[in-house]
Scaffold this motif. Sequence first.
Motif, PDB file in Angstrom:
ATOM      1  N   ARG A   1       0.824  -1.217   0.000  1.00 57.19           N
ATOM      2  CA  ARG A   1       0.000   0.000   0.000  1.00 57.19           C
ATOM      3  C   ARG A   1       0.860   1.270   0.000  1.00 57.19           C
ATOM      4  O   ARG A   1       0.545   2.239  -0.685  1.00 57.19           O
ATOM      5  N   TYR A   2       1.935   1.255   0.734  1.00 59.66           N
ATOM      6  CA  TYR A   2       2.767   2.457   0.875  1.00 59.66           C
ATOM      7  C   TYR A   2       3.514   2.757  -0.415  1.00 59.66           C
ATOM      8  O   TYR A   2       3.658   3.919  -0.808  1.00 59.66           O
ATOM      9  N   MET A   3       3.946   1.735  -1.104  1.00 54.43           N
ATOM     10  CA  MET A   3       4.607   1.948  -2.397  1.00 54.43           C
ATOM     11  C   MET A   3       3.580   2.342  -3.449  1.00 54.43           C
ATOM     12  O   MET A   3       3.893   3.047  -4.408  1.00 54.43           O
ATOM     13  N   GLU A   4       2.335   1.943  -3.262  1.00 58.25           N
ATOM     14  CA  GLU A   4       1.269   2.417  -4.174  1.00 58.25           C
ATOM     15  C   GLU A   4       1.032   3.913  -3.968  1.00 58.25           C
ATOM     16  O   GLU A   4       0.806   4.656  -4.924  1.00 58.25           O
ATOM     17  N   VAL A   5       1.150   4.367  -2.733  1.00 58.63           N
ATOM     18  CA  VAL A   5       1.066   5.814  -2.484  1.00 58.63           C
ATOM     19  C   VAL A   5       2.255   6.491  -3.158  1.00 58.63           C
ATOM     20  O   VAL A   5       2.111   7.529  -3.815  1.00 58.63           O
ATOM     21  N   THR A   6       3.430   5.858  -3.062  1.00 55.00           N
ATOM     22  CA  THR A   6       4.612   6.412  -3.721  1.00 55.00           C
ATOM     23  C   THR A   6       4.394   6.478  -5.232  1.00 55.00           C
ATOM     24  O   THR A   6       4.730   7.470  -5.875  1.00 55.00           O
ATOM     25  N   ALA A   7       3.787   5.448  -5.802  1.00 57.25           N
ATOM     26  CA  ALA A   7       3.534   5.438  -7.251  1.00 57.25           C
ATOM     27  C   ALA A   7       2.591   6.575  -7.642  1.00 57.25           C
ATOM     28  O   ALA A   7       2.838   7.280  -8.618  1.00 57.25           O
ATOM     29  N   LEU A   8       1.550   6.801  -6.840  1.00 53.68           N
ATOM     30  CA  LEU A   8       0.610   7.868  -7.225  1.00 53.68           C
ATOM     31  C   LEU A   8       1.238   9.241  -7.024  1.00 53.68           C
ATOM     32  O   LEU A   8       1.030  10.151  -7.826  1.00 53.68           O
ATOM     33  N   VAL A   9       2.102   9.366  -6.009  1.00 56.41           N
ATOM     34  CA  VAL A   9       2.808  10.651  -5.843  1.00 56.41           C
ATOM     35  C   VAL A   9       3.821  10.830  -6.973  1.00 56.41           C
ATOM     36  O   VAL A   9       3.959  11.907  -7.561  1.00 56.41           O
ATOM     37  N   SER A  10       4.487   9.766  -7.337  1.00 55.14           N
ATOM     38  CA  SER A  10       5.505   9.828  -8.394  1.00 55.14           C
ATOM     39  C   SER A  10       4.868  10.167  -9.732  1.00 55.14           C
ATOM     40  O   SER A  10       5.500  10.762 -10.599  1.00 55.14           O
TER      41      SER A  10
END
Length: 494
Positions: free
Chosen positions: A225-234
Amino acid sequence: MAGLERVNRELFPLRDISSVVQLFTDEVEKSSEPDLALLSIVGGAVENSLTCHRSPVMKDAPVETDDDSGGEFEIEYHIVDALYSQFRSIILGSVDLSAYGDSKYATRELVKKVSDVIWNSLSRSYYKDRAHLQSIYSYLTGNKLDCFGVALAVVAGCQVLGFNDVHLALSEDHAWVVFGENGGETAEVTWHGKGNEDKRGQPIGTSVGSLSWLYVNGQPVICDRYMEVTALVSSINPSFNMTTDIKEVADFQQQLMWMLYDRGYLQRYPMALGNLGDLEEINPTSGRPHCSDLFSQAVDASRKFYNNQHVYPYTYQGGYYFRQKMYKEALGSWANAADVLREYNYSRDDEELYKELMDIANELIPHVMKAVGSGIDAHSILKDPECFAHLLRLYDGICQWEEGSVTPVLHIGWAKPLVNTIAKFDASVRAQLVIDLQDDLDEEHSSEKEDKNSSRSGTADSGNMEKTEEPSKVGDNLNNNNYTKALESDSAQS
Ligand SMILES: CC1(C)CN=C(N2CCN(c3ncnc4sc(CC(F)F)cc34)CC2)S1
């Protein structure tokens, strides 16, 4: 409980970057998982309000806007609440969970159904490569998503349904999902490229196509989930148009990326580290690692977690060195990128990478040759055997990418800049070329070209450059005289 009840309403209306950063921080720090739909809606709303009705600042010289013309936005709680509820009701209203068994894990049919719900609600025709189409805000307000956005929306939709086993899988140019008890299942959920039939619902191919860069040799970034947040921020895009960025959006993205970096959520995500490096190169944050460190961290992450099968960390790094006129280092990074390519067969799905390498070989390197050829360049590239070795390693890697592929890579358009570039190097440097022809190399050349589908041991020996003074002992099978004559005649012409 739906994510919104828990969100801190005192932050609203959101009027400045720090309040949005606070909302994202609260989401990733709360005990339960961050709510992807909420964050994608808020991030999309900020990006949209700042890029779609703004007075822009120039891309290359973003300046602080003293008046509040550049940085103002106001995002009301009731707007976010309405959009969030709308997304939930679209998903919950379209998927009858009783039809998918009572397993707590998602099934292929369930994942395909969520993908169909998103897919069938998109606008009939729109320019898919446009900017700002990556968020659930774009999906809800314009029924438009890009390829990445569809994948993210599917994962967010599965989160709404309570299937927390569905996660985003990312290559360097495609996105899909993993799901099931130990995340062992894969499914296509979006399209790739132009004019390709989508394969939604199918598992990721194990056929020869999976030797293409598109699936990074079985080394995708598997998100939690946290890397998915990173993907959407990226995926936040500060572009106003082709030549202009909105500085506030870049600042917004940069602050979010550092917040996520501090929590370790970029550690296994080379492209996010590269994106942060690009942002830091443009606008360094005091007290933070230098952008060159971030590009190195991206390279290290690919080597450590993905068996060095990712190409972009080296092209991020090479692009940085090039812009800093550190041409020898740039050639080294680009040669390292080509070393990764050797493992792959080029396929029509690898178009994006092909364009990237064309740009390096036929635009950037000729620019380097012009830049060093004219100036008085003490430690000139053209007299440095290691630079020549980097150049040959780059081209040899591209040739090996082509070997065993059904689609050719190189054509005359590549050869002209190559010959011109080689010819620019000092004859004394070229004469030092020592190519170790391993004993078995001859056998290999005589027997069928080793099939890449069998496991390759290491990268092919691309020879090495030694700073020896002896005349070159170029291998028997290289026709030395014609080679040298061709170069000399060419350099005479150029
Ligand atoms: C060195 C480059 C040419 C500069 N930008 C590059 N990017 C590569 C793609 N970027 C990305 N940055 C973060 N995450 C992802 S996931 C993904 C595949 C897509 F289909 F989901 C792409 C991508 C950002 C920009 S590579």
